[in-house]
Scaffold this motif. Structure first.
Motif, PDB file in Angstrom:
ATOM      1  N   THR A 181       3.829  15.698  -4.447  1.00  0.00           N
ATOM      2  CA  THR A 181       3.105  16.782  -3.779  1.00  0.00           C
ATOM      3  C   THR A 181       4.039  17.646  -2.934  1.00  0.00           C
ATOM      4  OG1 THR A 181       1.110  15.410  -3.691  1.00  0.00           O
ATOM      5  CG2 THR A 181       1.192  17.328  -2.238  1.00  0.00           C
ATOM      6  N   GLU A 182       4.936  17.013  -2.194  1.00  0.00           N
ATOM      7  CA  GLU A 182       5.826  17.756  -1.295  1.00  0.00           C
ATOM      8  C   GLU A 182       6.992  18.414  -2.022  1.00  0.00           C
ATOM      9  OE1 GLU A 182       7.187  16.342   2.395  1.00  0.00           O
ATOM     10  OE2 GLU A 182       5.399  15.138   2.815  1.00  0.00           O
ATOM     11  N   ARG A 183       7.537  17.748  -3.044  1.00  0.00           N
ATOM     12  CA  ARG A 183       8.733  18.254  -3.721  1.00  0.00           C
ATOM     13  C   ARG A 183       8.480  18.295  -5.233  1.00  0.00           C
ATOM     14  NH1 ARG A 183      12.559  17.093   0.460  1.00  0.00           N
ATOM     15  NH2 ARG A 183      11.327  17.525   2.318  1.00  0.00           N
ATOM     16  N   LYS A 184       7.530  19.096  -5.609  1.00  0.00           N
ATOM     17  CA  LYS A 184       7.099  19.125  -7.002  1.00  0.00           C
ATOM     18  C   LYS A 184       8.174  19.717  -7.920  1.00  0.00           C
ATOM     19  CE  LYS A 184       2.780  19.619  -7.509  1.00  0.00           C
ATOM     20  NZ  LYS A 184       1.394  20.130  -7.522  1.00  0.00           N
ATOM     21  N   ASN A 185       8.209  19.150  -9.134  1.00  0.00           N
ATOM     22  CA  ASN A 185       9.046  19.651 -10.230  1.00  0.00           C
ATOM     23  C   ASN A 185      10.541  19.455 -10.044  1.00  0.00           C
ATOM     24  OD1 ASN A 185       7.045  20.502 -12.078  1.00  0.00           O
ATOM     25  ND2 ASN A 185       6.691  22.347 -10.864  1.00  0.00           N
ATOM     26  N   LYS A 186      10.954  18.503  -9.204  1.00  0.00           N
ATOM     27  CA  LYS A 186      12.353  18.087  -9.243  1.00  0.00           C
ATOM     28  C   LYS A 186      12.593  17.356 -10.575  1.00  0.00           C
ATOM     29  CE  LYS A 186      14.019  19.235  -5.123  1.00  0.00           C
ATOM     30  NZ  LYS A 186      14.422  18.213  -4.144  1.00  0.00           N
ATOM     31  N   ASP A 187      13.848  17.310 -10.995  1.00  0.00           N
ATOM     32  CA  ASP A 187      14.155  16.603 -12.247  1.00  0.00           C
ATOM     33  C   ASP A 187      13.910  15.102 -12.120  1.00  0.00           C
ATOM     34  OD1 ASP A 187      14.931  18.982 -13.340  1.00  0.00           O
ATOM     35  OD2 ASP A 187      17.084  18.600 -13.230  1.00  0.00           O
ATOM     36  N   TYR A 192       0.807  -1.215   0.000  1.00  0.00           N
ATOM     37  CA  TYR A 192       0.000   0.000   0.000  1.00  0.00           C
ATOM     38  C   TYR A 192       0.846   1.273   0.000  1.00  0.00           C
ATOM     39  CZ  TYR A 192      -3.729  -3.270   1.208  1.00  0.00           C
ATOM     40  OH  TYR A 192      -4.617  -4.322   1.198  1.00  0.00           O
ATOM     41  N   LYS A 193       2.154   1.143   0.165  1.00  0.00           N
ATOM     42  CA  LYS A 193       3.013   2.326   0.265  1.00  0.00           C
ATOM     43  C   LYS A 193       3.440   2.875  -1.089  1.00  0.00           C
ATOM     44  CE  LYS A 193       4.998   0.449   4.550  1.00  0.00           C
ATOM     45  NZ  LYS A 193       6.215  -0.119   5.175  1.00  0.00           N
ATOM     46  N   PHE A 194       3.441   2.058  -2.122  1.00  0.00           N
ATOM     47  CA  PHE A 194       4.087   2.454  -3.365  1.00  0.00           C
ATOM     48  C   PHE A 194       3.388   3.617  -4.062  1.00  0.00           C
ATOM     49  CE2 PHE A 194       6.236  -1.422  -2.558  1.00  0.00           C
ATOM     50  CZ  PHE A 194       7.427  -1.370  -3.261  1.00  0.00           C
ATOM     51  N   LEU A 195       2.113   3.479  -4.365  1.00  0.00           N
ATOM     52  CA  LEU A 195       1.416   4.583  -5.017  1.00  0.00           C
ATOM     53  C   LEU A 195       1.351   5.798  -4.102  1.00  0.00           C
ATOM     54  CD1 LEU A 195      -1.589   2.888  -6.872  1.00  0.00           C
ATOM     55  CD2 LEU A 195       0.701   3.395  -7.720  1.00  0.00           C
ATOM     56  N   ALA A 196       1.145   5.545  -2.810  1.00  0.00           N
ATOM     57  CA  ALA A 196       1.020   6.650  -1.862  1.00  0.00           C
ATOM     58  C   ALA A 196       2.319   7.446  -1.763  1.00  0.00           C
ATOM     59  CB  ALA A 196       0.613   6.110  -0.488  1.00  0.00           C
ATOM     60  N   GLN A 197       3.447   6.767  -1.754  1.00  0.00           N
ATOM     61  CA  GLN A 197       4.712   7.498  -1.602  1.00  0.00           C
ATOM     62  C   GLN A 197       5.077   8.269  -2.863  1.00  0.00           C
ATOM     63  OE1 GLN A 197       8.171   5.145  -0.849  1.00  0.00           O
ATOM     64  NE2 GLN A 197       8.095   4.031  -2.777  1.00  0.00           N
ATOM     65  N   VAL A 198       4.729   7.727  -4.025  1.00  0.00           N
ATOM     66  CA  VAL A 198       5.004   8.450  -5.263  1.00  0.00           C
ATOM     67  C   VAL A 198       4.176   9.736  -5.310  1.00  0.00           C
ATOM     68  CG1 VAL A 198       4.758   8.357  -7.777  1.00  0.00           C
ATOM     69  CG2 VAL A 198       5.709   6.403  -6.553  1.00  0.00           C
ATOM     70  N   GLU A 199       2.904   9.642  -4.938  1.00  0.00           N
ATOM     71  CA  GLU A 199       2.055  10.834  -4.926  1.00  0.00           C
ATOM     72  C   GLU A 199       2.550  11.854  -3.903  1.00  0.00           C
ATOM     73  OE1 GLU A 199      -2.706  11.688  -4.823  1.00  0.00           O
ATOM     74  OE2 GLU A 199      -1.839  10.643  -3.106  1.00  0.00           O
ATOM     75  N   ARG A 200       2.922  11.396  -2.719  1.00  0.00           N
ATOM     76  CA  ARG A 200       3.366  12.307  -1.669  1.00  0.00           C
ATOM     77  C   ARG A 200       4.693  12.986  -2.053  1.00  0.00           C
ATOM     78  NH1 ARG A 200       2.094  12.313   3.883  1.00  0.00           N
ATOM     79  NH2 ARG A 200       3.154  14.091   4.873  1.00  0.00           N
ATOM     80  N   ALA A 201       5.592  12.239  -2.689  1.00  0.00           N
ATOM     81  CA  ALA A 201       6.863  12.827  -3.117  1.00  0.00           C
ATOM     82  C   ALA A 201       6.630  13.945  -4.123  1.00  0.00           C
ATOM     83  CB  ALA A 201       7.757  11.743  -3.712  1.00  0.00           C
ATOM     84  N   MET A 221       6.198  11.968 -13.781  1.00  0.00           N
ATOM     85  CA  MET A 221       5.335  12.405 -12.675  1.00  0.00           C
ATOM     86  C   MET A 221       4.221  13.317 -13.180  1.00  0.00           C
ATOM     87  SD  MET A 221       6.457  10.981  -9.876  1.00  0.00           S
ATOM     88  CE  MET A 221       6.863  11.618  -8.258  1.00  0.00           C
ATOM     89  N   ARG A 222       4.526  14.156 -14.130  1.00  0.00           N
ATOM     90  CA  ARG A 222       3.501  15.042 -14.671  1.00  0.00           C
ATOM     91  C   ARG A 222       2.414  14.256 -15.389  1.00  0.00           C
ATOM     92  NH1 ARG A 222       7.354  19.925 -17.084  1.00  0.00           N
ATOM     93  NH2 ARG A 222       7.580  21.065 -15.110  1.00  0.00           N
ATOM     94  N   VAL A 223       2.832  13.241 -16.142  1.00  0.00           N
ATOM     95  CA  VAL A 223       1.837  12.404 -16.808  1.00  0.00           C
ATOM     96  C   VAL A 223       0.979  11.676 -15.781  1.00  0.00           C
ATOM     97  CG1 VAL A 223       1.509  10.382 -18.276  1.00  0.00           C
ATOM     98  CG2 VAL A 223       3.214  12.108 -18.889  1.00  0.00           C
ATOM     99  N   LEU A 224       1.610  11.177 -14.727  1.00  0.00           N
ATOM    100  CA  LEU A 224       0.916  10.381 -13.726  1.00  0.00           C
ATOM    101  C   LEU A 224      -0.100  11.205 -12.951  1.00  0.00           C
ATOM    102  CD1 LEU A 224       1.097   7.416 -12.837  1.00  0.00           C
ATOM    103  CD2 LEU A 224       2.705   8.119 -11.064  1.00  0.00           C
ATOM    104  N   PHE A 225       0.245  12.443 -12.656  1.00  0.00           N
ATOM    105  CA  PHE A 225      -0.616  13.246 -11.768  1.00  0.00           C
ATOM    106  C   PHE A 225      -1.289  14.415 -12.468  1.00  0.00           C
ATOM    107  CE2 PHE A 225       2.614  11.327  -8.957  1.00  0.00           C
ATOM    108  CZ  PHE A 225       1.757  10.544  -8.220  1.00  0.00           C
ATOM    109  N   GLU A 226      -1.238  14.412 -13.785  1.00  0.00           N
ATOM    110  CA  GLU A 226      -1.923  15.475 -14.517  1.00  0.00           C
ATOM    111  C   GLU A 226      -3.428  15.328 -14.352  1.00  0.00           C
ATOM    112  OE1 GLU A 226      -1.990  15.275 -18.845  1.00  0.00           O
ATOM    113  OE2 GLU A 226      -1.312  17.365 -18.889  1.00  0.00           O
ATOM    114  N   LYS A 227      -4.079  16.404 -13.908  1.00  0.00           N
ATOM    115  CA  LYS A 227      -5.536  16.394 -13.730  1.00  0.00           C
ATOM    116  C   LYS A 227      -6.135  17.592 -14.470  1.00  0.00           C
ATOM    117  CE  LYS A 227      -5.572  16.318  -9.189  1.00  0.00           C
ATOM    118  NZ  LYS A 227      -6.108  16.193  -7.792  1.00  0.00           N
ATOM    119  N   ARG A 228      -7.338  17.408 -14.983  1.00  0.00           N
ATOM    120  CA  ARG A 228      -7.978  18.467 -15.749  1.00  0.00           C
ATOM    121  C   ARG A 228      -9.327  18.821 -15.139  1.00  0.00           C
ATOM    122  NH1 ARG A 228      -6.773  16.221 -21.914  1.00  0.00           N
ATOM    123  NH2 ARG A 228      -4.480  16.294 -21.743  1.00  0.00           N
TER     124      ARG A 228
END
Length: 590
Positions: A288-294, A277-286, A357-364
């Motif tokens: 959200t907290e540190r957006k737009n790192k390379d 249960y940690k995998f998707l949650a940690q990717v989203e949190r990373a 990450m942008r593809v994964l979390f892009e919302k419209r």
């Protein structure tokens, strides 16, 4: 009208038609006509091709009549023929080069570099590699190798390039409260020792303060409530995977939580089931907290990471490309396309680019007026994927596949082997190592300190360097070891079995086989002798007794040996002046 050409070379064909037709020579027209036809068919232009051929046929007849009426033009036609042949040859060369560059998407190197690569590897069709000069970002580059053991962690970390972490790369460490504390402490005092508390994200299943001021975040605490139920029906029962998690918190609230009674520590399978249960949650949190790192680099407590090699590797790639990189493991088969999918094994770590990450979390939003999102929140959107797969790394890989991001396989740079079990072969030699998995706490610290004393300015550390420092010194004392198992299986360098009555006969069999570098004997009862064309160190293994399928017992002993002169000669014959940066491939995996 003919369809619009789909390649610039077709325009060139149209322009040189008059030159070819002017020769008046039928054979040149026929050759050019066939080329035009094949080229048109290759790019799905049958109408254009037919029209081109019809024009040639008509003009050819007219030109033949003109030549018959004026024989003096024959000399001019010969000169024009030579010129036209030169032009046609040049055009074909340009067309072939352009077509190769544009359409051969599966090969990331030219035919010449491929030829050189196959020559280097004895004619084998290895996965392509790309040459790339890199330099270290650490300063100083390294410390005196004979003094590094006495240096403090603080002194060693003074060389760490923090600017890369602040601006470009986000490290994310996943752990569990019930994991081996020696392993966690070794991780935080070696691989993760140089990160400031605000640079490293640590996600766990329980909040706690760790060594060096790091804070572990409970990534499961804020999962949507639906995750705690087995399905979405009104009569759904609680998800049993969370029973141990809830019990751990109950003990904590009562002030009774200890390492001995922690339910996620007592039963490793319980902690493993909770881990998915940690995998998707940690990717989203990373994100959200540190957006737009390379880059976002995910690893675990028993993962060794060579940060210098990682920094070099990522410098060769573009972060705006949607990249998902790691060591390939086979995943689901896509029922829509009947394709086999791949995911990155979580143990050796994996990387997601900013583009991914942008593809994964892009919302419209649905409209400018309301701004309401058109899709469910990310974790709820894929809840059924989580419920139906026991492995978190496979879940993440499938979700990325669904959004159109395929795994870029970089084994053996992301390596599933531990240090003691590395099979040194041609493909684990001049390649850089980025990560290794399942190291012991002692191995983790030892390898980290070794790296700080051996780092190079102009090239990354490679498997050949590990061989010199961690393999050769270990076999200097003896040609063979009792109660020691050096067997390991590399997919491209398999061993072979013979049956003999003694370890001496096993060694003789290895010496007679020119490709054999080491051997292993299972004892007088099993008589099995394994001859191996690679070298690996292995580890201690006491004799064992196994129950045979047909009844009775069979005793196994473990005696391992190495043909040291042959091994040293092999190493000298394979120098590593330039590292092989391997292009991605899922065919090359553990």
């Amino acid at each position: 009208m003919h369809p619009k050409p789909r390649h610039r070379v077709l325009d060139v064909i149209l322009r040189i038609n008059p030159l070819v037709l002017a020769t008046g020579r039928t054979k040149y027209q026929v050759v050019f006509q066939e080329f035009s036809q094949k080229f048109a068919q290759r790019f799905w232009l049958p109408v254009y091709g037919a029209l081109q051929i019809r024009i040639m046929q008509t003009l050819s007849l007219k030109r033949a009549a003109a030549v018959a009426a004026h024989p003096s033009s024959l000399k001019l036609n010969k000169r024009l023929a030579r010129i036209s042949i030169l032009i046609l040859s040049f055009t074909l060369s340009v067309a072939l080069f352009a077509w190769t560059k544009q359409h051969d998407r599966h090969s990331q190197r030219s035919w010449l570099s491929g030829l050189l690569h196959r020559a280097k590897y004895g004619g084998q069709r290895e996965t392509p590699f790309y040459p790339h000069d890199t330099t270290t970002s650490f300063s100083p580059v390294s410390f005196p190798a004979d003094q590094v053991e006495n240096l403090s962690t603080k002194d060693m970390c003074a060389s760490f390039p923090h600017y890369l972490i602040r601006e470009h790369i986000q490290p994310v460490l996943k752990m569990g409260h019930g994991e081996n504390r020696d392993m966690i402490n070794a991780q935080l005092n070696s691989v993760s020792a140089c990160f400031h508390p605000d640079e490293l994200l640590i996600f766990s299943d329980f909040p706690e303060t760790l060594p060096n001021g790091h804070q572990a975040v409970d990534i499961l605490h804020n999962l949507p409530q639906r995750y705690r139920m087995i399905n979405d029906t009104p009569e759904a029962q609680p998800e049993p995977d969370f029973a141990a998690y809830e019990a751990m918190y109950d003990l904590f609230r009562a002030g009774n939580l200890t390492a001995e009674n922690n339910p996620t520590m007592k039963n490793k399978r319980t902690g493993w089931r909770l881990d998915k249960y940690k995998f998707l949650a940690q990717v989203e949190r990373a994100w959200t907290e540190r957006k737009n790192k390379d880059w976002y680099f995910f690893y675990e407590s028993d993962t060794f990471v060579s940060w210098d090699n990682v920094f070099r590797f990522l410098s060769t790639l573009g972060p705006n490309k949607a990249l998902y990189m790691g060591s390939p493991s086979p995943g689901r088969r896509d029922p829509k396309t009947d394709e086999e999918t791949w995911f990155a094994n979580g143990g050796p770590g994996y990387v997601l680019s900013r583009g991914a990450m942008r593809v994964l979390f892009e919302k419209r939003p649905s409209s400018r007026e309301t701004g309401v999102w058109t899709e469910e929140p990310f974790l709820l959107k894929y809840i059924n994927v989580v419920r139906t797969d026991p492995c978190g790394d496979a879940i993440l890989g499938w979700v990325l596949w669904l959004v159109g991001i395929r795994l870029s396989g970089f084994f053996p740079s992301f390596n599933t082997y531990a240090l003691h079990s590395l099979p040194y072969t041609q493909r684990l030699w001049c390649q850089s190592f980025l990560t290794m998995h399942k190291l012991s706490p002692k191995e983790m610290v030892r390898l980290w300190r070794w790296e700080y004393g051996n780092r190079k300015l102009g090239r990354p550390l490679m498997y050949a360097d590990l061989f010199e420092s961690f393999f050769l010194p270990e076999i200097e004392e003896a040609d063979a070891r009792n109660n020691w198992d050096n067997t390991n299986w590399d997919r491209l360098a398999r061993g072979s079995d013979v049956y003999v009555d003694s370890v001496e006969e096993c060694r003789e069999a290895c010496e007679k086989k020119t490709s054999c570098l080491q051997y292993h004997w299972n004892g007088k009862q099993a008589r099995k002798c394994v001859l191996m064309p690679f070298v690996t160190l292995g580890r201690a293994n006491d004799p064992e007794t196994a129950v045979k399928k047909e009844g009775g017992e069979e005793r196994f002993v473990y005696t391992s040996g190495w043909i040291k002169p042959r091994i040293k000669s092999w190493a000298k014959e394979h120098p590593c002046a330039i590292p092989d940066w391997l292009s991605p491939s899922t065919e090359r995996h553990y």
